[in-house]
Design a protein around this motif. Structure first.
Motif, PDB file in Angstrom:
ATOM      1  N   GLY A 197      16.592   9.685  -6.481  1.00  0.00           N
ATOM      2  CA  GLY A 197      17.962   9.405  -6.876  1.00  0.00           C
ATOM      3  C   GLY A 197      17.977   8.441  -8.044  1.00  0.00           C
ATOM      4  O   GLY A 197      17.266   8.628  -9.036  1.00  0.00           O
ATOM      5  N   ASP A 198      18.775   7.373  -7.893  1.00  0.00           N
ATOM      6  CA  ASP A 198      18.808   6.361  -8.946  1.00  0.00           C
ATOM      7  C   ASP A 198      17.757   5.286  -8.729  1.00  0.00           C
ATOM      8  O   ASP A 198      17.708   4.298  -9.471  1.00  0.00           O
ATOM      9  N   GLY A 199      16.914   5.471  -7.712  1.00  0.00           N
ATOM     10  CA  GLY A 199      15.903   4.473  -7.399  1.00  0.00           C
ATOM     11  C   GLY A 199      14.519   5.073  -7.301  1.00  0.00           C
ATOM     12  O   GLY A 199      14.156   5.975  -8.068  1.00  0.00           O
ATOM     13  N   HIS A 200      13.735   4.580  -6.342  1.00  0.00           N
ATOM     14  CA  HIS A 200      12.353   5.004  -6.210  1.00  0.00           C
ATOM     15  C   HIS A 200      11.957   5.102  -4.740  1.00  0.00           C
ATOM     16  O   HIS A 200      12.506   4.392  -3.888  1.00  0.00           O
ATOM     17  N   LEU A 201      10.981   5.955  -4.464  1.00  0.00           N
ATOM     18  CA  LEU A 201      10.325   6.024  -3.168  1.00  0.00           C
ATOM     19  C   LEU A 201       8.929   5.444  -3.325  1.00  0.00           C
ATOM     20  O   LEU A 201       8.096   6.005  -4.043  1.00  0.00           O
ATOM     21  N   VAL A 202       8.693   4.323  -2.666  1.00  0.00           N
ATOM     22  CA  VAL A 202       7.385   3.681  -2.676  1.00  0.00           C
ATOM     23  C   VAL A 202       6.611   4.164  -1.456  1.00  0.00           C
ATOM     24  O   VAL A 202       7.037   3.944  -0.318  1.00  0.00           O
ATOM     25  N   SER A 203       5.508   4.833  -1.679  1.00  0.00           N
ATOM     26  CA  SER A 203       4.595   5.225  -0.602  1.00  0.00           C
ATOM     27  C   SER A 203       3.384   4.307  -0.686  1.00  0.00           C
ATOM     28  O   SER A 203       2.701   4.260  -1.721  1.00  0.00           O
ATOM     29  N   TYR A 204       3.135   3.590   0.391  1.00  0.00           N
ATOM     30  CA  TYR A 204       2.096   2.558   0.393  1.00  0.00           C
ATOM     31  C   TYR A 204       1.196   2.798   1.599  1.00  0.00           C
ATOM     32  O   TYR A 204       1.612   2.632   2.746  1.00  0.00           O
ATOM     33  N   ALA A 205      -0.009   3.247   1.340  1.00  0.00           N
ATOM     34  CA  ALA A 205      -0.963   3.549   2.404  1.00  0.00           C
ATOM     35  C   ALA A 205      -1.858   2.335   2.629  1.00  0.00           C
ATOM     36  O   ALA A 205      -2.470   1.816   1.688  1.00  0.00           O
ATOM     37  N   ILE A 206      -1.942   1.892   3.875  1.00  0.00           N
ATOM     38  CA  ILE A 206      -2.747   0.736   4.253  1.00  0.00           C
ATOM     39  C   ILE A 206      -3.895   1.214   5.149  1.00  0.00           C
ATOM     40  O   ILE A 206      -3.675   2.008   6.074  1.00  0.00           O
ATOM     41  N   ALA A 207      -5.102   0.740   4.877  1.00  0.00           N
ATOM     42  CA  ALA A 207      -6.259   1.135   5.670  1.00  0.00           C
ATOM     43  C   ALA A 207      -5.973   0.926   7.163  1.00  0.00           C
ATOM     44  O   ALA A 207      -5.543  -0.147   7.578  1.00  0.00           O
ATOM     45  N   ASP A 208      -6.210   1.968   7.960  1.00  0.00           N
ATOM     46  CA  ASP A 208      -5.921   1.907   9.396  1.00  0.00           C
ATOM     47  C   ASP A 208      -7.152   1.392  10.130  1.00  0.00           C
ATOM     48  O   ASP A 208      -7.923   2.159  10.730  1.00  0.00           O
ATOM     49  N   VAL A 209      -7.322   0.091  10.105  1.00  0.00           N
ATOM     50  CA  VAL A 209      -8.499  -0.520  10.718  1.00  0.00           C
ATOM     51  C   VAL A 209      -8.509  -0.314  12.229  1.00  0.00           C
ATOM     52  O   VAL A 209      -9.571  -0.141  12.846  1.00  0.00           O
ATOM     53  N   ALA A 210      -7.333  -0.305  12.849  1.00  0.00           N
ATOM     54  CA  ALA A 210      -7.274  -0.131  14.305  1.00  0.00           C
ATOM     55  C   ALA A 210      -7.851   1.210  14.739  1.00  0.00           C
ATOM     56  O   ALA A 210      -8.275   1.356  15.896  1.00  0.00           O
ATOM     57  N   ALA A 211      -7.880   2.191  13.853  1.00  0.00           N
ATOM     58  CA  ALA A 211      -8.467   3.485  14.201  1.00  0.00           C
ATOM     59  C   ALA A 211      -9.973   3.382  14.428  1.00  0.00           C
ATOM     60  O   ALA A 211     -10.559   4.253  15.082  1.00  0.00           O
ATOM     61  N   PHE A 212     -10.591   2.314  13.896  1.00  0.00           N
ATOM     62  CA  PHE A 212     -12.037   2.147  13.988  1.00  0.00           C
ATOM     63  C   PHE A 212     -12.465   1.056  14.969  1.00  0.00           C
ATOM     64  O   PHE A 212     -13.655   0.953  15.285  1.00  0.00           O
ATOM     65  N   VAL A 213     -11.542   0.213  15.405  1.00  0.00           N
ATOM     66  CA  VAL A 213     -11.896  -0.981  16.166  1.00  0.00           C
ATOM     67  C   VAL A 213     -11.410  -0.844  17.605  1.00  0.00           C
ATOM     68  O   VAL A 213     -10.204  -0.730  17.856  1.00  0.00           O
ATOM     69  N   ARG A 214     -12.340  -0.895  18.543  1.00  0.00           N
ATOM     70  CA  ARG A 214     -11.999  -0.826  19.965  1.00  0.00           C
ATOM     71  C   ARG A 214     -11.581  -2.217  20.440  1.00  0.00           C
ATOM     72  O   ARG A 214     -12.362  -3.172  20.319  1.00  0.00           O
ATOM     73  N   ARG A 255      -8.855   9.537   4.554  1.00  0.00           N
ATOM     74  CA  ARG A 255      -8.929   8.351   5.394  1.00  0.00           C
ATOM     75  C   ARG A 255      -7.705   8.254   6.305  1.00  0.00           C
ATOM     76  O   ARG A 255      -6.589   8.661   5.915  1.00  0.00           O
ATOM     77  N   PRO A 256      -7.866   7.684   7.506  1.00  0.00           N
ATOM     78  CA  PRO A 256      -6.692   7.352   8.314  1.00  0.00           C
ATOM     79  C   PRO A 256      -5.984   6.147   7.706  1.00  0.00           C
ATOM     80  O   PRO A 256      -6.635   5.211   7.227  1.00  0.00           O
ATOM     81  N   ALA A 257      -4.667   6.175   7.706  1.00  0.00           N
ATOM     82  CA  ALA A 257      -3.904   5.099   7.076  1.00  0.00           C
ATOM     83  C   ALA A 257      -2.620   4.834   7.851  1.00  0.00           C
ATOM     84  O   ALA A 257      -2.121   5.695   8.582  1.00  0.00           O
ATOM     85  N   VAL A 258      -2.113   3.629   7.667  1.00  0.00           N
ATOM     86  CA  VAL A 258      -0.759   3.286   8.082  1.00  0.00           C
ATOM     87  C   VAL A 258       0.107   3.479   6.842  1.00  0.00           C
ATOM     88  O   VAL A 258      -0.037   2.751   5.858  1.00  0.00           O
ATOM     89  N   LEU A 259       0.963   4.469   6.892  1.00  0.00           N
ATOM     90  CA  LEU A 259       1.709   4.874   5.699  1.00  0.00           C
ATOM     91  C   LEU A 259       3.142   4.357   5.762  1.00  0.00           C
ATOM     92  O   LEU A 259       3.928   4.759   6.618  1.00  0.00           O
ATOM     93  N   TRP A 260       3.457   3.469   4.821  1.00  0.00           N
ATOM     94  CA  TRP A 260       4.822   2.962   4.654  1.00  0.00           C
ATOM     95  C   TRP A 260       5.517   3.795   3.589  1.00  0.00           C
ATOM     96  O   TRP A 260       4.953   4.033   2.518  1.00  0.00           O
ATOM     97  N   ARG A 261       6.726   4.246   3.903  1.00  0.00           N
ATOM     98  CA  ARG A 261       7.571   4.890   2.909  1.00  0.00           C
ATOM     99  C   ARG A 261       8.840   4.070   2.804  1.00  0.00           C
ATOM    100  O   ARG A 261       9.625   3.977   3.760  1.00  0.00           O
ATOM    101  N   ILE A 262       9.046   3.467   1.655  1.00  0.00           N
ATOM    102  CA  ILE A 262      10.164   2.543   1.447  1.00  0.00           C
ATOM    103  C   ILE A 262      11.008   3.084   0.298  1.00  0.00           C
ATOM    104  O   ILE A 262      10.533   3.174  -0.846  1.00  0.00           O
ATOM    105  N   GLU A 263      12.246   3.420   0.599  1.00  0.00           N
ATOM    106  CA  GLU A 263      13.144   3.937  -0.426  1.00  0.00           C
ATOM    107  C   GLU A 263      13.958   2.785  -1.002  1.00  0.00           C
ATOM    108  O   GLU A 263      14.564   2.001  -0.265  1.00  0.00           O
ATOM    109  N   LEU A 264      13.967   2.700  -2.321  1.00  0.00           N
ATOM    110  CA  LEU A 264      14.630   1.607  -3.027  1.00  0.00           C
ATOM    111  C   LEU A 264      15.796   2.120  -3.852  1.00  0.00           C
ATOM    112  O   LEU A 264      15.729   3.207  -4.433  1.00  0.00           O
ATOM    113  N   SER A 265      16.846   1.317  -3.929  1.00  0.00           N
ATOM    114  CA  SER A 265      17.944   1.578  -4.857  1.00  0.00           C
ATOM    115  C   SER A 265      17.500   1.234  -6.277  1.00  0.00           C
ATOM    116  O   SER A 265      16.414   0.672  -6.500  1.00  0.00           O
TER     117      SER A 265
END
Length: 471
Positions: A73-90, A133-143
């Motif tokens: 739209g008049d803004g942006h979609l920020v997609s921010y992938a963060i390493a999913d460390v919990a997927a590897f750590v018991r 890679r496994p990730a924690v994916l944030w999708r943040i929509e901005l005006s």
């Protein structure tokens, strides 16, 4: 400004021993990491079609974040992938226990001391290019003005398409040739910085002393100023941390990174410093706005910023489960904030991510997260303290070695703070910052100083103001 440490015989290994820095990982930790790297399960949601890129210091291998920005739209979609460390750590396993002992990654000029075994931190969990890679994916929509419209966070598999570094991205920005995935980063970064100013955030942004290899067996001591692209990239991380904090506050459970509002005494002291240094402070203007207006190339203004460090004391980690904390703000950011974007390098981020994932999915926060929350503040404070000790000790040792044969020499320097008997000065070259004896040193002005102590073993450098007979 920089200066090579001649011969580079600095014993950083000895420094690690003195500071009781953790050593190599135990075989059981490495074995669990290797097994985890081979057996990790990828999440079902597929975001590998998004052309993420990473932006880090050149040569980095522990890549926590990958970024993509698209028009929306008049803004942006920020997609921010963060390493999913919990997927590897018991939880409760060998890697987990060792991570709680370490708290965060420590950086030395000759090596890093990682939070997680390199099989994970520089391998299977790192968002290296062209790897799923496994990730924690944030999708943040901005005006259009950078304000948040919507937030989503979930697990997904991702693939970075390129590993970029700050200098290269800045060069691309200067040429107008940024890669498509981050072409809008400057626009988003500037919009978020403008919102920070509206919140009256307190941004110190002082040049940092750093010690790095020079590629020829020596070391370089430098004062490094943050590049514009680093500021823009940092705003993406801050944006995500602010969204995470709001998710936690809305859900009634979390752990915030908090800094209390400046006390009146600190603000009054800074006002006095402004008057003494000839810096305008309009009536009613918040301290953050005044700091944003100063000229960081002016020694008097840099001295003013040094005084402003006192505004941001008392940082900590504040967990809650139920009622929100009475003081939820990070006053430097001027908003609630939580660490979630660097789980490879900082323990608390793994817990923050798990809380946000659970709350957004409408499921219970895992028991292993709830049980750990009360202990995390002390663990992180201990780790932060050691990291600060390491940073300071590395610079102090380098300064002393660099100047060891120059006791008695006179140097031009700028006074950045002072009391009745002494002060702190920064040399023009090399980029040394140290205490200087002398009554009524002129803060923000250039003087001549004589080196009186350069003790490598004690990591101590001291100056005195030079009188006319020593010039």
């Amino acid at each position: 400004m920089m200066h090579r440490v001649a011969g580079a015989p600095l014993a950083f290994a000895a420094l690690r021993s003195q500071l009781e820095v953790p050593g190599d990982f135990a075989p059981a930790v490495r074995a669990e990491a290797a097994q985890s790297a081979q057996t990790v399960e990828l999440p079902p949601e597929d975001a590998t079609d998004v052309p993420f890129v990473t932006i880090d210091p050149a040569g980095s291998r522990d890549l926590d974040q990958a970024l993509h920005i698209a028009a929306s739209g008049d803004g942006h979609l920020v997609s921010y992938a963060i390493a999913d460390v919990a997927a590897f750590v018991r939880p409760g396993g060998e890697i987990d226990s060792e991570a709680h002992r370490r708290g965060e990654t420590l950086y030395f000029p000759d090596t890093r001391v990682p939070l997680h075994p390199p099989e994970l931190s520089e391998g299977a969990a790192s968002l290296l290019p062209n790897q799923v890679r496994p990730a924690v994916l944030w999708r943040i929509e901005l005006s259009g003005d950078g304000s948040v419209r919507s937030v989503d966070v979930r697990r997904a598999k991702v693939r970075s398409t390129a590993q970029l570094d700050y200098d290269g991205v800045q060069a691309g920005l200067d040429r107008g040739t940024l890669p498509d995935p981050i072409a809008a980063l400057p626009d988003v970064g500037r919009a978020r910085l403008a919102l920070a100013r509206k919140r009256h955030a307190i941004n110190l942004a002082l040049p940092e002393q750093s010690v790095t290899g020079d590629g020829a067996g020596g070391w370089v001591l430098a004062l490094r100023t943050t590049l514009p692209v680093e500021q823009y990239n940092a705003e993406i991380s801050l944006l995500t941390g602010m969204c995470a904090a709001q998710v936690m506050l809305d859900g009634g459970i979390g752990i915030l990174r908090t800094v209390p509002p400046p006390d009146k005494g600190a603000v009054q002291s800074l006002r006095r410093a402004a008057r003494a240094l000839g810096i305008s402070w309009p009536d009613g203007a918040p301290a953050g706005d005044v700091l944003d207006s100063v000229d960081r190339s002016d020694p008097r203004h840099v001295a003013f910023i040094e005084h402003a460090v006192a505004l941001l004391r008392g940082s900590g980690y504040t967990p809650f489960n139920g009622a929100p904390p009475s003081q939820p703000l990070h006053s430097g950011i001027a908003a609630p904030y939580a660490h979630v974007t660097a789980p490879l390098r900082r323990l608390v981020d793994r817990y923050g991510s798990e809380i946000c994932l659970a709350l957004r999915a409408g499921i219970a926060v895992p028991d292993w997260v709830r049980v750990a929350l009360p202990e995390l503040p002390e663990e992180m404070q201990k780790a932060d303290h050691l990291a600060h000790e390491v940073d300071r000790a590395v610079v102090d040792a380098t300064e002393a070695w660099l100047l060891r044969d120059r006791v008695g020499d006179v140097f031009p320097a700028v006074v950045i703070d002072a009391d009745e008997r002494a002060g702190t000065v920064v040399l023009d070259s090399p980029a040394v910052r140290a205490r200087c004896a002398g009554a009524d040193l002129p803060v923000g002005e250039r003087i001549q100083v004589r080196l009186v102590t350069a003790d490598v073993d004690q990591r101590e450098v001291r100056f005195e103001r030079a009188d006319s007979s020593q010039l």
